[in-house]
Design an enzyme around this catalytic site. Sequence first.
Site, PDB file in Angstrom:
ATOM      1  N   ASP A 160      13.623  18.276  15.017  1.00 36.31           N
ATOM      2  CA  ASP A 160      13.421  17.022  15.077  1.00 36.31           C
ATOM      3  C   ASP A 160      11.992  16.611  15.584  1.00 36.31           C
ATOM      4  O   ASP A 160      11.646  16.932  16.568  1.00 36.31           O
ATOM      5  CB  ASP A 160      14.549  16.360  15.673  1.00 36.31           C
ATOM      6  CG  ASP A 160      14.188  14.449  15.766  1.00 36.31           C
ATOM      7  OD1 ASP A 160      14.060  13.936  14.750  1.00 36.31           O
ATOM      8  OD2 ASP A 160      14.170  14.216  17.037  1.00 36.31           O
TER       9      ASP A 160
ATOM     10  N   CYS B 289      33.544   8.073  18.240  1.00 37.55           N
ATOM     11  CA  CYS B 289      34.192   9.157  18.958  1.00 37.55           C
ATOM     12  C   CYS B 289      33.894   9.427  20.224  1.00 37.55           C
ATOM     13  O   CYS B 289      34.269  10.259  20.923  1.00 37.55           O
ATOM     14  CB  CYS B 289      33.992  10.676  18.158  1.00 37.55           C
ATOM     15  SG  CYS B 289      32.511  11.391  18.277  1.00 37.55           S
TER      16      CYS B 289
ATOM     17  N   ASP C 173      17.450  13.343  20.555  1.00 41.58           N
ATOM     18  CA  ASP C 173      16.579  14.273  19.606  1.00 41.58           C
ATOM     19  C   ASP C 173      17.262  15.619  19.336  1.00 41.58           C
ATOM     20  O   ASP C 173      17.259  16.029  18.313  1.00 41.58           O
ATOM     21  CB  ASP C 173      15.354  14.557  20.478  1.00 41.58           C
ATOM     22  CG  ASP C 173      14.260  13.397  20.618  1.00 41.58           C
ATOM     23  OD1 ASP C 173      14.482  12.563  19.765  1.00 41.58           O
ATOM     24  OD2 ASP C 173      13.424  13.449  21.549  1.00 41.58           O
TER      25      ASP C 173
ATOM     26  N   CYS D 179      26.465  10.614  14.165  1.00 35.80           N
ATOM     27  CA  CYS D 179      26.893  11.397  15.299  1.00 35.80           C
ATOM     28  C   CYS D 179      26.772  12.816  14.420  1.00 35.80           C
ATOM     29  O   CYS D 179      27.430  12.961  13.372  1.00 35.80           O
ATOM     30  CB  CYS D 179      28.173  10.947  15.306  1.00 35.80           C
ATOM     31  SG  CYS D 179      29.127  12.203  16.690  1.00 35.80           S
TER      32      CYS D 179
ATOM     33  N   GLU E 142      12.288  17.210   8.517  1.00 33.33           N
ATOM     34  CA  GLU E 142      12.361  15.717   7.897  1.00 33.33           C
ATOM     35  C   GLU E 142      11.060  15.521   7.203  1.00 33.33           C
ATOM     36  O   GLU E 142      10.085  16.135   7.553  1.00 33.33           O
ATOM     37  CB  GLU E 142      12.579  14.615   8.802  1.00 33.33           C
ATOM     38  CG  GLU E 142      14.008  14.730   9.583  1.00 33.33           C
ATOM     39  CD  GLU E 142      13.734  13.521  10.636  1.00 33.33           C
ATOM     40  OE1 GLU E 142      14.832  12.636  10.586  1.00 33.33           O
ATOM     41  OE2 GLU E 142      12.981  13.757  11.604  1.00 33.33           O
TER      42      GLU E 142
ATOM     43  N   CYS F  18      31.013  13.762  14.150  1.00 33.56           N
ATOM     44  CA  CYS F  18      31.939  13.041  13.698  1.00 33.56           C
ATOM     45  C   CYS F  18      31.408  12.723  12.272  1.00 33.56           C
ATOM     46  O   CYS F  18      32.196  12.446  11.322  1.00 33.56           O
ATOM     47  CB  CYS F  18      32.747  12.203  14.161  1.00 33.56           C
ATOM     48  SG  CYS F  18      31.833  10.595  14.830  1.00 33.56           S
TER      49      CYS F  18
ATOM     50  N   CYS G 222      27.977   8.033  20.427  1.00 33.96           N
ATOM     51  CA  CYS G 222      28.682   7.820  19.148  1.00 33.96           C
ATOM     52  C   CYS G 222      29.803   6.639  19.345  1.00 33.96           C
ATOM     53  O   CYS G 222      30.503   6.765  20.336  1.00 33.96           O
ATOM     54  CB  CYS G 222      29.500   8.832  18.529  1.00 33.96           C
ATOM     55  SG  CYS G 222      30.284   8.439  17.160  1.00 33.96           S
TER      56      CYS G 222
END
Length: 368
Positions: free
Chosen positions: A178, A336, A343, A314, A260, A317, A333
């Site tokens: 990232d 959950c 990051d 997340c 990305e 989940c 999250c």
Amino acid sequence: MTYFVNSMYLTLKVKLNPDREQRDRLLTTMQKFNEACNYASEAAWHNKKFGKTGIQKLTYYDIRQRFGLSAQLTVRAIGKVAESYSSDRKTIHKFDRRGAVVYDQRVLSFKGNDTVSILTVDGREKIGISYGDFRLFDISKIRGQTDLIYEDNNFYLMLVMEVGENEVKCYEDVMGVDLGVVNIATTSDNEVYKGSKADEIRERYTSLKSRLQSKGTWSAKKHLKKLSKKERRFKRDLNHRVAKQLVKRAKDTSRAIALENLNGFRPEATVTKAQRDRLGKWAFSELTDFILYKAKLEGVPVVIINPMYTSQQCSECGYIDKNNRQKQANFKCKRCGHRENADYNASKNIAHRGAVSLPNVLRLASIS
């Protein structure tokens, strides 16, 4: 299993280390070469002859006599002019007296890895060279023409080097990376490459530039230009080092790299004004390019994934909500309750998406 990818070309910047007399001869050659370019450009413009053959018929013998260039440097000067007109014939082209001099193997050769023999208007000169360790240097792989440039009172050769076919390993695991504002890079191993040093340099330069801009004098503008180049060199050096470490980590652990696709990324929509300033002053595309070519050199596959929602999803989940990212560094999250560094969470999402896309990347590598 291994796949092969096509060869690629890298530009290597090599510094020349001339003595005082050699420096003067190089400067004279550079000036004469570009004067010849301007002469050929005027002839081309007034006679509407823009091809290399046409310009050569008009100017070759005059250039040899007027500017004292060798036959091959004359041909290279004419070629530089013709190339410049190949994309734009709306106005006459002017060449800076310290613009690049174009050399080929007839007028420039290497004597081992530490000396170059280069033609000047006063004959051949053997000059020592030096270069960094960011890219491999193999004189047998140098291709095409070489540009001699003059930058910050130093001479450099811009060499084009072919990197042969590289084996791409068929890795099954992926390391997500990232790229961020506060941290330059965070991996799915939770390794963080901090940008604190970069921030310190940026803030110092920004303050200095602000003071110089308010003065507006000639010397202040000259100092501003020098500072900008220094800051750019620092960023480039840091990006090189981060990219090198990321690729080494992936290779040592037999993993592909997932990144990305940040093309078209608009920071103004996602970060604060202070962060926009920081982000706008960092070369993410450059860092990505460095990772790509260094990975190719090492045979490490790279997967480019869609960046949508990687910072909002997340990693445990899969739930997506813009409110999951409470602050720049904090992720929690809403479904959950999973908590961790934002990051790091994003890098794990990137790794997961990269693993899904990796088989297609390897299949395309096998076809090429």
